[in-house]
Scaffold this active site. Structure first.
Site, PDB file in Angstrom:
ATOM      1  N   GLU A  40      31.936  38.766  36.755  1.00  0.00           N
ATOM      2  CA  GLU A  40      31.890  39.911  37.705  1.00  0.00           C
ATOM      3  C   GLU A  40      32.766  40.975  37.337  1.00  0.00           C
ATOM      4  O   GLU A  40      33.819  40.698  37.791  1.00  0.00           O
ATOM      5  CB  GLU A  40      31.886  39.531  39.291  1.00  0.00           C
ATOM      6  CG  GLU A  40      31.700  40.699  40.155  1.00  0.00           C
ATOM      7  CD  GLU A  40      32.207  40.238  41.645  1.00  0.00           C
ATOM      8  OE1 GLU A  40      31.862  38.862  42.085  1.00  0.00           O
ATOM      9  OE2 GLU A  40      32.565  41.062  42.463  1.00  0.00           O
ATOM     10  N   ARG A  44      36.638  48.653  40.355  1.00  0.00           N
ATOM     11  CA  ARG A  44      37.945  49.030  41.133  1.00  0.00           C
ATOM     12  C   ARG A  44      38.860  49.872  40.081  1.00  0.00           C
ATOM     13  O   ARG A  44      40.100  50.120  40.492  1.00  0.00           O
ATOM     14  CB  ARG A  44      38.567  48.001  41.609  1.00  0.00           C
ATOM     15  CG  ARG A  44      37.706  47.031  42.622  1.00  0.00           C
ATOM     16  CD  ARG A  44      38.612  46.072  43.089  1.00  0.00           C
ATOM     17  NE  ARG A  44      37.975  45.144  43.896  1.00  0.00           N
ATOM     18  CZ  ARG A  44      38.083  43.757  44.334  1.00  0.00           C
ATOM     19  NH1 ARG A  44      39.107  43.546  44.399  1.00  0.00           N
ATOM     20  NH2 ARG A  44      37.103  43.179  44.816  1.00  0.00           N
ATOM     21  N   THR A  68      32.133  44.876  43.619  1.00  0.00           N
ATOM     22  CA  THR A  68      32.483  45.975  44.422  1.00  0.00           C
ATOM     23  C   THR A  68      31.711  47.180  44.307  1.00  0.00           C
ATOM     24  O   THR A  68      32.014  48.288  44.352  1.00  0.00           O
ATOM     25  CB  THR A  68      34.182  46.354  44.166  1.00  0.00           C
ATOM     26  OG1 THR A  68      34.635  45.181  43.816  1.00  0.00           O
ATOM     27  CG2 THR A  68      35.010  46.965  45.188  1.00  0.00           C
ATOM     28  N   LYS A 128      26.622  36.421  49.400  1.00  0.00           N
ATOM     29  CA  LYS A 128      28.041  36.205  49.227  1.00  0.00           C
ATOM     30  C   LYS A 128      28.706  36.276  50.540  1.00  0.00           C
ATOM     31  O   LYS A 128      28.558  37.119  51.444  1.00  0.00           O
ATOM     32  CB  LYS A 128      28.487  37.380  48.527  1.00  0.00           C
ATOM     33  CG  LYS A 128      30.117  37.549  48.561  1.00  0.00           C
ATOM     34  CD  LYS A 128      30.569  38.707  47.423  1.00  0.00           C
ATOM     35  CE  LYS A 128      31.924  39.113  47.846  1.00  0.00           C
ATOM     36  NZ  LYS A 128      32.590  40.208  46.883  1.00  0.00           N
TER      37      LYS A 128
HETATM   38  C1  3PG Z   1      38.294  40.186  45.893  1.00  0.00           C
HETATM   39  O1  3PG Z   1      37.905  41.027  46.733  1.00  0.00           O
HETATM   40  O2  3PG Z   1      38.972  40.492  45.017  1.00  0.00           O
HETATM   41  C2  3PG Z   1      37.439  38.965  45.813  1.00  0.00           C
HETATM   42  O3  3PG Z   1      37.082  38.568  46.778  1.00  0.00           O
HETATM   43  C3  3PG Z   1      38.363  37.703  45.206  1.00  0.00           C
HETATM   44  O4  3PG Z   1      39.251  37.444  46.268  1.00  0.00           O
HETATM   45  P1  3PG Z   1      40.436  36.410  45.780  1.00  0.00           P
HETATM   46  O5  3PG Z   1      41.670  37.294  44.826  1.00  0.00           O
HETATM   47  O6  3PG Z   1      41.111  36.018  46.833  1.00  0.00           O
HETATM   48  O7  3PG Z   1      39.737  35.447  44.623  1.00  0.00           O
END
Ligand code: 3PG
Length: 207
Positions: A40, A44, A68, A128
């Site tokens: 994934e 960002r 995202t 999710k």
């Molecule tokens: C995120 O928003 O970056 C993901 O949910 C991953 O979260 P994590 O860094 O706690 O694995």
């Protein structure tokens, strides 16, 4: 490939924040070498869409998706770049319609029973749980399994290599998501062997 099949392809879906396009292909290859094929790439960073394009072209064994996604136009953009699936931190009617219009499989984020029911009503039964830790993680998923057995979850947010195997043992968890497979310092240093080792450990969590 539909979302449930994608979830079955990997016990852990790495959440990737790629800062530099030149990291995309070696990072994807390192994860695939360790047995983690579902990737994934989160929207960002400036490098995200181009990274999806590069991975889709150069790493055919990877199943690259976009994460995202928070704006409707991003589904079509990511699909044209080569994304095979999309992940959102939450779900709205607008996002659901845009994912359908772009014809890209969607793993939508939910955090409460009402949100899960709304997603099921919209036709999504692979969800999710986000942010998983704050939502109650194991206890929440166990509690949701009884009234909503038709929903299969990918808990993401705060999942660790220590908590992942227990989560994966739940019947309503198809895979988990997490960023720990691509630590920022290891990516910056180009320590691809370390990332392959993390992927290998995660791939062994398959129930
Ligand atoms: C995120 O928003 O970056 C993901 O949910 C991953 O979260 P994590 O860094 O706690 O694995």
């Amino acid at each position: 490939m539909q979302i449930r099949e994608i979830m079955r392809s990997c016990p852990v879906m790495p959440v990737l924040i790629i800062e530099k396009t030149e990291h995309a292909v070696p990072l994807a290859k390192a994860l695939v070498a360790g047995g983690i094929r579902v990737l994934e790439v989160t929207l960002r960073t400036e490098a995200a869409l181009e990274s999806i394009r590069l991975i889709a072209e150069a790493v055919p064994d990877a199943i690259v998706g976009v994460g995202t996604v928070v704006r409707p136009e991003q589904f079509a953009q990511a699909k044209s770049a080569g994304a095979k699936f999309a992940v959102t931190p939450g779900l709205t009617e607008t996002l659901a319609a845009a994912a359908r219009a772009a014809d890209i499989p969607l793993l939508p984020g939910v955090m409460t029973p009402s949100e899960a029911i709304a997603a099921l009503e919209m036709g999504f039964d692979a969800l999710k749980l986000f942010p998983a830790e704050q939502a109650g993680s194991y206890g929440m998923l166990k509690a949701l399994g009884s009234p909503l057995p038709q929903a299969l979850f990918c808990p993401t947010g705060g999942v660790t290599p220590e908590s992942a195997p227990k989560l994966l043992a739940l019947p309503n968890v198809g895979c988990v998501g997490g960023s720990w497979l691509a630590p920022k310092d290891k990516v910056a240093a180009g320590d691809w062997d370390a990332i392959t080792a993390l992927a290998r450990e995660a791939a062994a969590f398959r129930k």
